[in-house]
Design an enzyme around this catalytic site. Structure first.
Site, PDB file in Angstrom:
ATOM      1  N   PHE A  30       0.653  -1.002   0.259  1.00 51.44           N
ATOM      2  CA  PHE A  30      -0.005   0.240  -0.233  1.00 51.44           C
ATOM      3  C   PHE A  30       0.979   1.114  -0.209  1.00 51.44           C
ATOM      4  O   PHE A  30       0.615   2.046  -0.685  1.00 51.44           O
ATOM      5  CB  PHE A  30      -0.714  -0.228   1.201  1.00 51.44           C
ATOM      6  N   ILE A  49       8.444   3.670   2.096  1.00 56.64           N
ATOM      7  CA  ILE A  49       8.463   5.056   2.678  1.00 56.64           C
ATOM      8  C   ILE A  49       9.871   5.508   2.280  1.00 56.64           C
ATOM      9  O   ILE A  49      10.607   4.609   2.314  1.00 56.64           O
ATOM     10  CB  ILE A  49       8.689   4.060   3.959  1.00 56.64           C
ATOM     11  N   ASP A  64      -3.174  -1.890  15.353  1.00 56.51           N
ATOM     12  CA  ASP A  64      -1.504  -2.895  14.492  1.00 56.51           C
ATOM     13  C   ASP A  64      -0.723  -2.585  15.033  1.00 56.51           C
ATOM     14  O   ASP A  64       0.173  -2.168  14.230  1.00 56.51           O
ATOM     15  CB  ASP A  64      -2.417  -1.759  12.864  1.00 56.51           C
ATOM     16  N   LYS A 111       5.850   9.479   3.209  1.00 58.62           N
ATOM     17  CA  LYS A 111       5.232   8.044   3.268  1.00 58.62           C
ATOM     18  C   LYS A 111       4.170   8.558   1.892  1.00 58.62           C
ATOM     19  O   LYS A 111       3.635   9.097   2.448  1.00 58.62           O
ATOM     20  CB  LYS A 111       4.587   7.997   4.554  1.00 58.62           C
TER      21      LYS A 111
HETATM   22  N1  LIG Z   1       9.722   7.447   9.838  1.00 53.08           N
HETATM   23  C1  LIG Z   1      10.566   6.389   9.494  1.00 53.08           C
HETATM   24  N2  LIG Z   1      11.856   6.039   9.656  1.00 53.08           N
HETATM   25  C2  LIG Z   1      12.245   5.527   9.548  1.00 53.08           C
HETATM   26  N3  LIG Z   1      11.721   4.442   9.068  1.00 53.08           N
HETATM   27  C3  LIG Z   1      10.525   4.241   9.045  1.00 53.08           C
HETATM   28  C4  LIG Z   1       9.640   5.450   9.036  1.00 53.08           C
HETATM   29  N4  LIG Z   1       8.020   5.003   8.874  1.00 53.08           N
HETATM   30  C5  LIG Z   1       8.444   3.615   8.063  1.00 53.08           C
HETATM   31  N5  LIG Z   1       9.686   3.123   8.589  1.00 53.08           N
HETATM   32  C6  LIG Z   1       9.793   2.262   8.234  1.00 53.08           C
HETATM   33  O1  LIG Z   1       8.654   1.940   7.277  1.00 53.08           O
HETATM   34  C7  LIG Z   1       8.146   0.796   7.516  1.00 53.08           C
HETATM   35  C8  LIG Z   1       6.255   0.771   7.156  1.00 53.08           C
HETATM   36  O2  LIG Z   1       6.040   2.032   7.705  1.00 53.08           O
HETATM   37  P1  LIG Z   1       4.591   1.976   7.799  1.00 53.08           P
HETATM   38  O3  LIG Z   1       3.934   1.159   9.081  1.00 53.08           O
HETATM   39  O4  LIG Z   1       4.227   3.210   8.468  1.00 53.08           O
HETATM   40  O5  LIG Z   1       3.738   1.775   6.079  1.00 53.08           O
HETATM   41  P2  LIG Z   1       2.850   0.795   5.700  1.00 53.08           P
HETATM   42  O6  LIG Z   1       2.441   0.851   4.435  1.00 53.08           O
HETATM   43  O7  LIG Z   1       2.018   1.128   6.739  1.00 53.08           O
HETATM   44  O8  LIG Z   1       2.686  -0.388   7.075  1.00 53.08           O
HETATM   45  P3  LIG Z   1       1.987  -2.013   6.602  1.00 53.08           P
HETATM   46  O9  LIG Z   1       0.981  -1.503   5.823  1.00 53.08           O
HETATM   47  O10 LIG Z   1       3.222  -3.629   6.448  1.00 53.08           O
HETATM   48  O11 LIG Z   1       1.790  -1.732   8.377  1.00 53.08           O
HETATM   49  C9  LIG Z   1       8.569   0.449   9.132  1.00 53.08           C
HETATM   50  O12 LIG Z   1       7.713  -1.027   9.376  1.00 53.08           O
HETATM   51  C10 LIG Z   1       9.269   1.037   9.123  1.00 53.08           C
HETATM   52  O13 LIG Z   1      10.752  -0.192   9.432  1.00 53.08           O
END
Ligand SMILES: Nc1ncnc2c1ncn2[C@@H]1O[C@H](COP(=O)(O)OP(=O)(O)OP(=O)(O)O)[C@@H](O)[C@H]1O
Length: 413
Positions: free
Chosen positions: A75, A78, A184, A93
């Site tokens: 979805f 990062i 989550d 993001k």
């Molecule tokens: N601000 C940040 N600094 C460093 N690493 C980050 C940061 N934000 C996210 N990450 C890395 O990116 C990964 C995914 O981020 P996030 O959970 O916000 O995305 P997501 O697409 O919602 O993930 P999921 O749907 O798999 O839970 C995190 O597990 C982390 O390893």
């Protein structure tokens, strides 16, 4: 028209023009303070009013240099980026617009921004825009990644686990006080800001929901973290969102950081023997402590029984962990030399960092204790166990001189 563009532009870059160059400076705090004075009186107040934002269009390259992709899922991407006008490092993001509706994106951005003044919640900046097929918002950068990437196969040292537990319970307790449920919680959603874990922050508010709302299952999460009542819900069935689901996930996360893996694959007592054993013990149908909990002190087991209660209404609040922080958690006799501790973890030129694990001190103590016990037993049978270092040295010299004439070059300590 010019006015609208100007307004949109200031929204997009407000964080940088208002607050100077340090990316850790909380963005737009004045605005937030006024919001939070209201919200305390009204159980969330404006926090629960998701605004209708007008997200401006732009290209990433208009203001950012993309340095690298930190993570990429179904979805979202990062991205680590530099905001050129201020030379600040930020994380963008970028959520696929086709897969996530604008409403859901704004909801995540809204909660991320409004909650981010808590010290253990990731700071989101007042920056959101649409670039190509992505909705994007900006956050601070966590230099040591997430908890999953910091975990050794046998978990972290008890001291580190206590630090993490305290900070997370504070962040989740804060959300619960605003009637919000994270929904989550997992290792990947806890970001690390210092190598000794004295600074960790909760992130990813994509599933965050107001308590009492009807919700469906969170997609794309680890089954081992799913609470039993959610696991048992029928496909597409909706159920009421409760803070007790965070308590459950907090318990699973705590177990995972202490041991390196979750206590069971799924909280299904029919299919999962580990969960069945725990549930029997938890419901006091047996006094036998499940094998995978035996390394913990009785106090911590008591605490796990409260967080991992099958009945959601009986579960402990996330903040209850504070009652257990002064207790010993891991029984050193049971833990053997398995636990490891994170000693050093240095970011290396913005590349993936290297973790160094060493055996924890307790395990070395227990090794010494075993040696002493063995010596006592042997001497009780009249066997000499003390080592005469001078005799050892002489034997080595004799052996070297007998096999090689050049022994003088060899140093023996
Ligand atoms: N601000 C940040 N600094 C460093 N690493 C980050 C940061 N934000 C996210 N990450 C890395 O990116 C990964 C995914 O981020 P996030 O959970 O916000 O995305 P997501 O697409 O919602 O993930 P999921 O749907 O798999 O839970 C995190 O597990 C982390 O390893």
């Amino acid at each position: 028209m010019a006015n609208t563009v100007e307004k949109r532009r200031s929204f997009r870059i407000m964080r940088f023009t208002d607050n100077g160059k340090n990316e850790n400076t909380p963005p737009n705090t004045q605005h937030r303070n006024s919001i939070y004075r209201k919200s305390q009186e009204t159980d969330g107040g404006i926090l629960h009013m998701i605004p209708d934002l007008d997200i401006p269009q732009m290209n990433f390259t208009d203001e950012y240099n993309i340095e690298r992709t930190i993570a990429e899922g179904c979805f979202a991407k990062i991205l680590l980026a530099t905001h050129r006008p201020t030379n600040c490092s930020v994380v963008l993001k970028a959520v696929h617009a086709e897969l996530t509706g604008l409403k859901d994106f704004i909801k995540e951005f809204h909660y991320s921004y409004q909650l981010s003044h808590h010290p253990n919640i990731l700071s989101a900046y007042n920056v959101a825009f649409q670039a190509n097929d992505y909705y994007v918002f900006a956050q601070e950068y966590a230099p040591y990644g997430d908890l999953a990437s910091n975990l050794g196969p046998n978990g972290l040292h008890e001291t580190a686990c206590k630090l993490i537990a305290e900070q997370l319970s504070s962040a989740l307790g804060f959300m619960h006080s605003k009637s919000l449920v994270h929904r989550d919680l997992k290792l990947e959603n806890v970001l690390v800001f210092s190598p000794d874990f004295s600074r960790v922050k909760l992130c990813d508010f994509g599933a965050t929901t107001r308590k009492g709302t009807l919700v469906g299952k969170v997609k794309h999460t680890w089954v081992s973290f799913v609470p039993p009542e959610v696991l048992e819900s029928v496909k597409n069935e909706r159920f009421i969102c409760k803070t007790s689901s965070d308590s459950w996930q907090f318990g699973i996360l705590l177990y995972s950081i202490l041991t390196g893996s979750p206590p069971w694959q799924s909280a299904d007592w029919v299919k999962d023997a580990n969960y069945a054993a725990f549930m029997k013990y938890q419901k006091k149908k047996t006094t036998k402590i499940p094998d995978n909990f035996r390394k913990f002190s009785s106090r911590l087991i008591r605490c796990f029984r409260k967080y991992l209660d099958h009945s959601e209404e009986n579960r402990a609040k996330v903040t209850e962990i504070t009652k257990y922080l002064k207790d010993r958690w891991v029984d050193s006799k049971m833990s053997g030399s398995k636990s490891a501790t994170l000693l050093a973890h240095a970011p290396d030129n913005d590349q993936d960092s290297i973790c160094v694990y060493i055996n924890q001190r307790e395990s070395r103590y227990s090794l010494d204790e075993s040696k002493t016990r063995l010596q006592r037993i042997m001497s009780s049978y009249g066997l000499e166990t003390t080592i005469d270092q001078a005799a050892v040295k002489k034997r080595i010299w004799d052996w070297l001189s007998s096999c090689d004439d050049s022994y003088e070059d060899v140093e023996v300590f």
